[in-house]
Design an enzyme around this catalytic site. Structure first.
Site, mmCIF file in Angstrom:
data_model
loop_
_atom_site.group_PDB
_atom_site.id
_atom_site.type_symbol
_atom_site.label_atom_id
_atom_site.label_comp_id
_atom_site.label_asym_id
_atom_site.label_seq_id
_atom_site.Cartn_x
_atom_site.Cartn_y
_atom_site.Cartn_z
ATOM 1 N N LYS A 117 27.670 43.648 48.061
ATOM 2 C CA LYS A 117 28.149 42.701 47.057
ATOM 3 C C LYS A 117 27.592 41.338 47.439
ATOM 4 O O LYS A 117 27.561 40.988 48.623
ATOM 5 C CB LYS A 117 29.686 42.702 47.074
ATOM 6 N N SER A 145 39.856 43.801 43.338
ATOM 7 C CA SER A 145 38.423 43.735 43.043
ATOM 8 C C SER A 145 37.588 44.890 43.568
ATOM 9 O O SER A 145 36.422 45.018 43.200
ATOM 10 C CB SER A 145 37.837 42.421 43.572
ATOM 11 N N SER A 154 36.308 42.326 40.628
ATOM 12 C CA SER A 154 35.071 41.559 40.630
ATOM 13 C C SER A 154 33.879 42.318 41.214
ATOM 14 O O SER A 154 32.736 41.931 40.971
ATOM 15 C CB SER A 154 35.266 40.270 41.429
#
Lengths: 488, 478
Positions: free
Chosen positions: A80, A179, A155
């Site tokens: 990420k 997330s 997210s």
């Protein structure tokens, strides 16, 4: 070797590499080719790093020839884009950090590199991890491979989308209020948010420091265990990382569930849960009961306050954490500032997107003189009550089980006009962060062709039990093996 | 009785003597190239985290114990949020609601001899900011973050001080204490000891405090005294002309010798303090406190009192010998080794301090150990050398490694006490100076010194002065 012949899981790839069926270089080339072919439609990567990936793959192959390979050596993965990577941009999906190159690796990144894993790119996400749909990214929304008109959840949407699309077998995520788990559920993969403190936060761009926790996202619980082994552990550079004895999460995966007590919170299964989501969950509960678990109703009355408490605490912390983006030392700086105030105002106005600004404003408000007691202090009290509630229930049960999300993946643009509607996507996940507990989402079925996630919550530092339950469930079911059909 | 009574409280920033910063491994050394001692944590780069330097905590505990304060079992770092270019994270990490040290006191002896206790409300740990550099680039400001993250202990008094002189005395006493217990180098030019003063005035008979102004940037004892006196005068003039004091922050300008308004209460920042989620609370056990207490040296004020009582020193000597730990330890070792505290005090405050001053050396670089000096003092006591010859010996010891006996022997400085030898010299001087003998006998006592001086000169200073005296007296009077 054609692409269909590559196993899709970390464990499968690990075995194939160990048997010499393919090299890391071949595997990485395969992943990069798939990303090139599929990702234009998904936008799950902010950047792909071919040169470094091949260099790392060659190093992994050499390590294997030298007889020094571990279970993860040579396996490609994605980070990420919230994890700092030395010499490679770390954007946090924000214009503010579009030009930022960290001079250090996050601890998670360096630990995975030490294990021999090969980073092929950095994945899309909501800007500064603020969002539930991956639509707040400066680099455009990421799409759900189960339907490109759908969001992947956020997210960590890019990581979930890339794993679900079989572009990489594993990706890192971070989970502040859901997330990892929410996008895992929306994309039909497995995702674990470990106990707060289990994984070092060093080098992970901070959103809400008391809630942020990194974790693995993969297809199976077995893969989560393998990768968590490499990610976790106390870190002298993070004072909040927990000094707990190291354990091998893979070892207890196969243990029976006989006698396991599972709590089903009344508040998670009440009338507000849509029947469509409830049905696969009920089926999953029956599977677990057949495996020897005992399910009982429990109550977590304070969790209904989790969303407001979460959005106050997370916003308060973010309002402070994001103050360092001032255009002075790094990150976006406006053109030709007139004076200091202009430098601050325009750099931040230009660098941050709307959702980030909304959270900074909410958090600033909640911490202001005259409002602190009514908002921040009250939210902290609620946080303690929520934690106490969980600890009380964990006297009676070993695992708490419920939905990960109230719906399946919604449409791109469907909730962007109404922030509160968007925030309610996290209704089942935020309480877990407030209490600092580990939570895991596994695929448990489909509704109208879209995956449904089952959330399991465990005691502090009892990821092993969650991984065992998830693994046993996946040995009995095949939801995690369903792959989305992608157009070539 | 003055009509207006000043009420003063001080906030003193004590820079703790740690090798590295309070939340990072970067060095705290002063004077390096700008930004050469600022690591990723000090720069506030994304993703980096503060890690508490345990040494800073230990020094804060030591200070708390030295002022008789209570040490908090649990104290919490908070974030003080504001934007400033030299504040890299956009917040300063400081202790706010739960400081590490609470409710101590420092005792002052006023010029009247009266004792006054100043209450210390709290002392809390915090990080320093960097500094803006305005004179390096034309039209631009530079930022030097070397100082960012330097550990500070902010020591806050109650409003117990009632004059600028008292404020300075408090500051000096605190300055002595923090150096004595080794938590701060006390270097005010380098900013290791900085003061903000809260000043108000009230009618002498009023129980209510007046509105206060905070004066910042007081980095010398002289400035503190001048700035506070100015501020008191300013407030009294304002009140007497019918005006009102407004709560504000004022900056002292030493060049113009005045304070001027920096920001009013209305412009004051809302710092939005909240507990820093990156740092766990500091938890200190009773055992740790007990260990720190056991390691605490006897403090300057207690030592001073003991020197007065046990050694019979005067207050000035006692203060000079007790205000720095290495000096006090040296003095006490010397006194024990030579067995005469009076003599030891004279030598330390005389020859030793003079030599250090002359060579501009800190006490830590003293050239003569207490053991070597005790060797010399013993030779004075047993009359091997006279006091004045001993000063020569001391000088030689200061310049080289030999001990007193070796120098005395090598240079033949041994005192002549054999009265026969001295008698011969006395006789010679008397017989060679009949005029002076006549003068003496005519009642001119002052000439006595001439004879003693001549004898000493002929002995090259080695004759025992007492013996010379005695012999001159007896010869002249017969």
């Amino acid at each position: 070797m054609s692409r269909q012949d590559y196993p899709s899981t970390v464990a499968g790839l690990s075995a194939g590499l160990a048997r010499g069926e393919f090299s890391s270089r071949e595997l990485v080339a395969h992943c990069l080719a798939r990303i090139r072919r599929q990702d234009a439609a998904l936008n799950s990567f902010i950047m792909v790093i071919e040169d470094r990936a091949f260099a790392a793959a060659d190093a992994a192959d050499a390590r294997r020839r030298a007889g020094e390979a571990g279970p993860l050596t040579g396996i490609p993965y994605a980070n990420k884009d919230i994890f700092c990577t030395k010499g490679v941009r770390t954007t946090c999906a924000s214009r503010m950090l579009d030009n930022f190159i960290a001079p250090y690796d996050a601890t998670v990144v360096s630990r995975l590199a030490e294990a021999g894993m090969v980073m092929v790119g950095k994945t899309n996400m909501d800007e500064f991890a603020m969002g539930s749909s991956n639509e707040t990214s400066y680099y455009g929304p990421c799409r759900n491979p189960w339907g490109v008109t759908r969001v992947p959840g956020g997210s960590s949407g890019g990581s979930a989308s890339a794993v679900a699309a079989r572009l990489v077998p594993f990706a890192t995520g971070t989970d502040t209020g859901g997330s990892i788990r929410l996008p895992a559920a929306y994309c039909g993969i497995s995702g674990l948010k470990p106990t707060y403190g289990r994984v070092s936060r060093y080098g992970m761009v901070a959103f809400a420091s008391s809630l942020d926790q990194a974790g693995p996202m993969a297809l199976t619980a077995e893969d989560l265990a393998l990768t968590l082994n490499a990610m976790c552990g106390v870190d002298a550079r993070d004072g909040t990382s927990a000094d707990v004895p190291a354990e091998d999460f893979s070892r207890s995966l196969a243990e029976p569930l006989t006698g396991l007590r599972i709590g089903l919170p009344r508040e998670f299964f009440d009338a507000s849960l849509s029947p469509a989501i409830a049905a696969p969950l009920q089926a999953a509960i029956r599977v677990l009961e057949q495996l020897g678990a005992r399910c009982m109703e429990v109550s977590l009355p304070t969790t209904r306050h989790a969303i407001p408490a979460y959005y106050i605490i997370a916003s308060a912390e973010c309002s402070s954490n994001l103050s360092r983006y001032d255009g002075v030392r790094f990150g976006h700086r406006c053109e030709a500032p007139r004076d200091l105030n202009d430098l601050y105002t325009r750099s931040r106005a230009e660098g941050f997107g709307a959702e980030v600004k909304r959270r900074i404003l909410m958090g600033t408000y909640a911490l202001s003189t005259g409002y602190y007691d009514a908002y921040y202090a009250k939210a902290q009290q609620l946080r303690r009550l929520i934690r106490d509630d969980f600890i009380r229930v964990f006297n009676e049960v070993d695992v708490i089980l419920g939905p990960t999300a109230p719906t399946t993946a919604f449409g791109v643009g469907q909730k962007t006009a109404d922030p509160v509607e968007m925030y309610l996507s996290d209704i089942y996940t935020t309480a877990v962060n407030l209490a600092g507990l580990p939570g895991l989402s596994v695929p448990a079925g489909f509704v109208d062709g879209l995956p449904v996630g089952l959330q399991m919550i465990g005691r502090h530092f009892d990821e092993a039990t969650l991984l065992k339950v998830a693994n046993r469930f996946q040995l009995e079911t095949d939801w995690h093996q369903h792959a989305p059909t992608l157009k070539d | 009785m003055p009509r207006w009574q000043p009420v003063i409280g001080l906030e003193i920033h004590v820079q703790l003597s740690t090798e590295s910063k309070i939340f990072s491994g970067a060095s705290t050394a002063f004077g390096a190239e700008p930004n050469s001692q600022a690591c990723a944590v000090d720069l506030g780069l994304p993703g980096v985290l503060p890690v508490l330097n345990e040494r800073a905590v230990a020094l804060a505990i030591r200070f708390g114990l030295a002022i008789g304060a209570s040490i908090a079992e649990r104290s919490v770092f908070a974030r003080k949020n504001y934007f400033y270019p030299d504040l890299p994270k956009g917040y300063q990490i400081s202790q706010y609601a739960e400081p590490i040290v609470n409710h101590g006191r420092l005792c002052l002896t006023l010029p009247s001899g009266e004792e006054k206790e100043i209450r210390i409300l709290r002392a809390h740990l915090e990080e320093d900011a960097g500094k803006s550099v305005h004179d390096l680039f034309p039209g631009q400001s530079g930022i030097d973050l070397n100082r960012a993250g330097t550990p500070l202990l902010e020591v806050v008094t109650e409003p117990d001080l009632s004059s600028a002189a008292e404020a300075v005395q408090y500051m000096r006493t605190l300055h002595t204490l923090v150096r004595f217990i080794g938590i701060c180098d006390g270097n005010m030019q380098e900013g290791s000891f900085r003061c903000d003063a809260n000043v108000s005035v009230k009618p002498a008979d009023s129980p209510t405090l007046g509105t206060r102004a905070e004066i910042k940037n007081l980095n010398s004892f002289r400035f503190v005294e001048r700035a506070i006196n100015h501020e008191i005068e300013r407030q009294i003039e304002l009140l007497e002309s019918g005006g009102k004091v407004v709560q504000e922050t004022r900056l002292y300008d030493p060049d113009r010798d005045e304070t001027r308004s920096m920001r009013s209460k209305e412009d004051a920042h809302d710092y939005r303090y909240f507990p820093d989620p990156d740092l766990l609370p500091i938890v200190i056990s009773a055992d740790e406190i007990a260990a720190a207490r056991a390691a605490l040296p006897e403090l300057p004020q207690q030592r001073e009192a003991r020197y007065l009582r046990e050694f019979g020193l005067n207050r000035e000597e006692a203060e000079a010998l007790s205000s720095e730990l290495p000096v006090a330890e040296y003095f006490e070792a010397l006194a024990a080794q030579c067995g005469d505290a009076r003599q030891a005090a004279n030598w330390v405050s005389g020859e030793v301090f003079a030599a250090l001053n002359r060579d501009a050396l800190p006490f830590s670089e003293i050239r003569v150990s207490s053991g070597r000096l005790a060797g010399l003092l013993t030779r004075i006591q047993d009359q091997t050398v006279s006091n004045s010859m001993a000063k020569q010996v001391f000088e030689a010891m200061w310049q080289g490694p030999e001990d007193a006996d070796a120098i005395i022997e090598a240079r033949g400085l041994r005192q002549v006490t054999d009265s026969g030898e001295i008698e011969a010299l006395v006789d010679a001087v008397i017989s060679e100076n009949p005029d002076q003998v006549a003068q003496f006998r005519a009642g001119k006592d002052k000439v006595f010194g001439f004879f003693v001086g001549q004898v000493m000169k002929r002995s090259k200073g080695k004759a025992n002065p007492q013996t010379v005296n005695d012999l001159v007296v007896s010869k002249l009077k017969t």
